[in-house]
Design an enzyme around this catalytic site. Structure first.
Site, short mmCIF file in Angstrom:
data_model
loop_
_atom_site.label_atom_id
_atom_site.label_comp_id
_atom_site.label_asym_id
_atom_site.label_seq_id
_atom_site.Cartn_x
_atom_site.Cartn_y
_atom_site.Cartn_z
N SER A 1 0.80 -1.23 0.00
CA SER A 1 0.00 0.00 0.00
C SER A 1 0.83 1.28 0.00
CB SER A 1 -0.96 -0.01 1.20
OG SER A 1 -0.29 -0.34 2.40
N ILE B 1 -2.93 1.33 -6.43
CA ILE B 1 -4.25 0.98 -5.91
C ILE B 1 -4.20 0.78 -4.41
CG2 ILE B 1 -6.04 -0.81 -5.93
CD1 ILE B 1 -5.45 -1.20 -8.92
N GLY B 2 -3.15 0.15 -3.92
CA GLY B 2 -3.04 -0.11 -2.49
C GLY B 2 -3.03 1.16 -1.67
N SER C 1 -8.09 -9.34 -10.76
CA SER C 1 -8.02 -8.57 -12.00
C SER C 1 -8.96 -9.18 -13.04
CB SER C 1 -6.59 -8.58 -12.56
OG SER C 1 -6.54 -8.06 -13.87
N TYR D 1 0.86 -13.71 -15.14
CA TYR D 1 0.08 -12.80 -14.30
C TYR D 1 -1.37 -13.26 -14.24
CZ TYR D 1 -2.37 -8.47 -12.99
OH TYR D 1 -3.18 -7.54 -12.39
#
Length: 264
Positions: free
Chosen positions: A15, A19-20, A141, A154
Site C-alpha cells: 500500500s 491501488i493499495g 483482475s 500474471y
C-alpha cells in the site's frame, strides 16, 4: 450512505503506491485504523505522512515487510497480530512473451500475488471468525477471467486468487465474516504509468495516445475506453470492507470498465 469503520483495524498489503495506497487512504477516511505495508521503511513512512496530510485525523501506522516470503508474512503477523480487515493487494505484473518466461518467474509471481494472500488469510481469518466480524478482500483482475496473452503468468495468479477467495468464503458460512475479490481493469497506478510511458517512447507517441491505444488494441471490449483511476478501484474496495456490504460474500466484483463481455 456513510461508511463508518471507526474501531476497526485494516491492513492493506502493498500500500505504498498505486491501488493499495488509494485503498489505504479511502479506509483511513472512514475512521478505520490503517496499517500500511511495503517492503521498504522509507516508502512506508512517506505513505503514512502523505495519508496523514490528506486525511485529517487519520490513524495510520506502517510495517515494512516483504509479504512475498513466508518470513515476511510471519514478521507482519507478529507485528500486527489481529486485524478486522485484510486487503490482499500486494502484486506484480510484467508483460513478457510466454516462451521467454522462465520457471523462476512463474514461482516469483505465484509467491507474491498468491501466497502472500494465502499466508496472511491463514494468519488473520481465524481471529475474525472468533470475533464474528471481518472482511478479507483479494485484489484480483479482469486478467483472471480474460487471460492476457502478453502476460499469462500474471493471469494465472489472478485466477488463483479468485479460487482462493471463493473457497475461503465458504468457510465463513453463518458468520459476519466475508471474503470477496475485486477485479480491476487497466488502472493508472505508478507501475502502469511507467509501462505506458515506455510504450509512448517506443512508439513516438504522447502518454495519452499510448494509453488510449493500449486500451483499444489490448482491451478492445472495454466500455470505459480508458484507464481507471486508482481512486475508482479503491471506492469499490472500501464499500466491500464496510458494514453495509454484509450480504456480499464469495463474490468476484468487477471494476474493470466492462472489459469482461458477459452479463454475469
Amino acid at each position: 450512505m456513510k461508511i463508518d469503520l471507526s474501531g476497526k483495524t485494516a491492513l492493506v498489503t502493498g500500500s505504498t503506491a498505486g491501488i493499495g495506497k488509494a485503498i489505504a487512504r479511502g479506509l483511513a477516511a472512514t475512521g478505520a485504523e490503517v496499517v500500511v505495508n511495503g517492503r521498504g521503511q522509507a516508502k512506508v513512512d512517506a505513505t503514512i505522512a502523505e495519508i496523514a496530510r490528506e486525511v485529517p485525523g487519520a490513524t495510520v501506522r506502517g510495517i515494512a515487510a516483504d509479504v512475498s516470503t513466508a518470513a515476511g508474512c510471519k514478521a507482519l503477523l507478529a507485528a500486527v497480530p489481529d486485524v478486522d480487515i485484510l486487503v490482499n493487494n500486494a502484486g506484480i505484473f510484467e508483460p513478457k512473451p510466454f516462451f521467454e518466461i522462465p520457471d523462476e518467474d512463474w514461482s516469483r509471481f505465484f509467491d507474491i500475488n498468491v501466497m502472500s494472500g494465502v499466508r496472511l488469510s491463514r494468519g488473520y481469518m481465524q481471529g475474525m471468525l472468533k470475533r464474528n466480524w471481518g472482511r478479507i478482500v483479494f485484489i484480483s483482475s479482469e486478467s483472471g477471467l480474460n487471460i492476457p496473452t502478453e502476460m499469462i503468468q500474471y493471469g494465472m495468479t489472478k485466477t488463483a486468487q479468485l479460487a482462493i477467495s471463493r473457497g475461503l468464503a465458504e468457510l465463513t458460512r453463518g458468520t459476519a465474516v466475508t471474503v470477496n475479490s475485486v477485479l480491476p481493469g487497466p488502472t493508472m497506478s505508478e507501475g502502469v504509468e511507467t509501462f505506458v510511458k515506455d510504450l509512448a517512447k517506443q512508439n513516438g507517441q504522447s502518454v495519452e495516445e499510448a494509453a488510449s491505444n493500449f486500451v483499444k488494441q489490448h482491451r478492445p471490449s472495454s466500455i470505459l475506453q480508458r484507464f481507471a483511476r486508482t481512486e475508482e478501484i479503491a471506492n469499490m474496495v472500501v464499500y466491500v470492507c464496510s458494514k453495509q456490504a454484509s450480504a456480499t460474500n464469495g463474490a468476484a466484483l468487477r471494476a474493470e470498465g466492462g472489459i469482461v463481455n458477459t452479463i454475469a
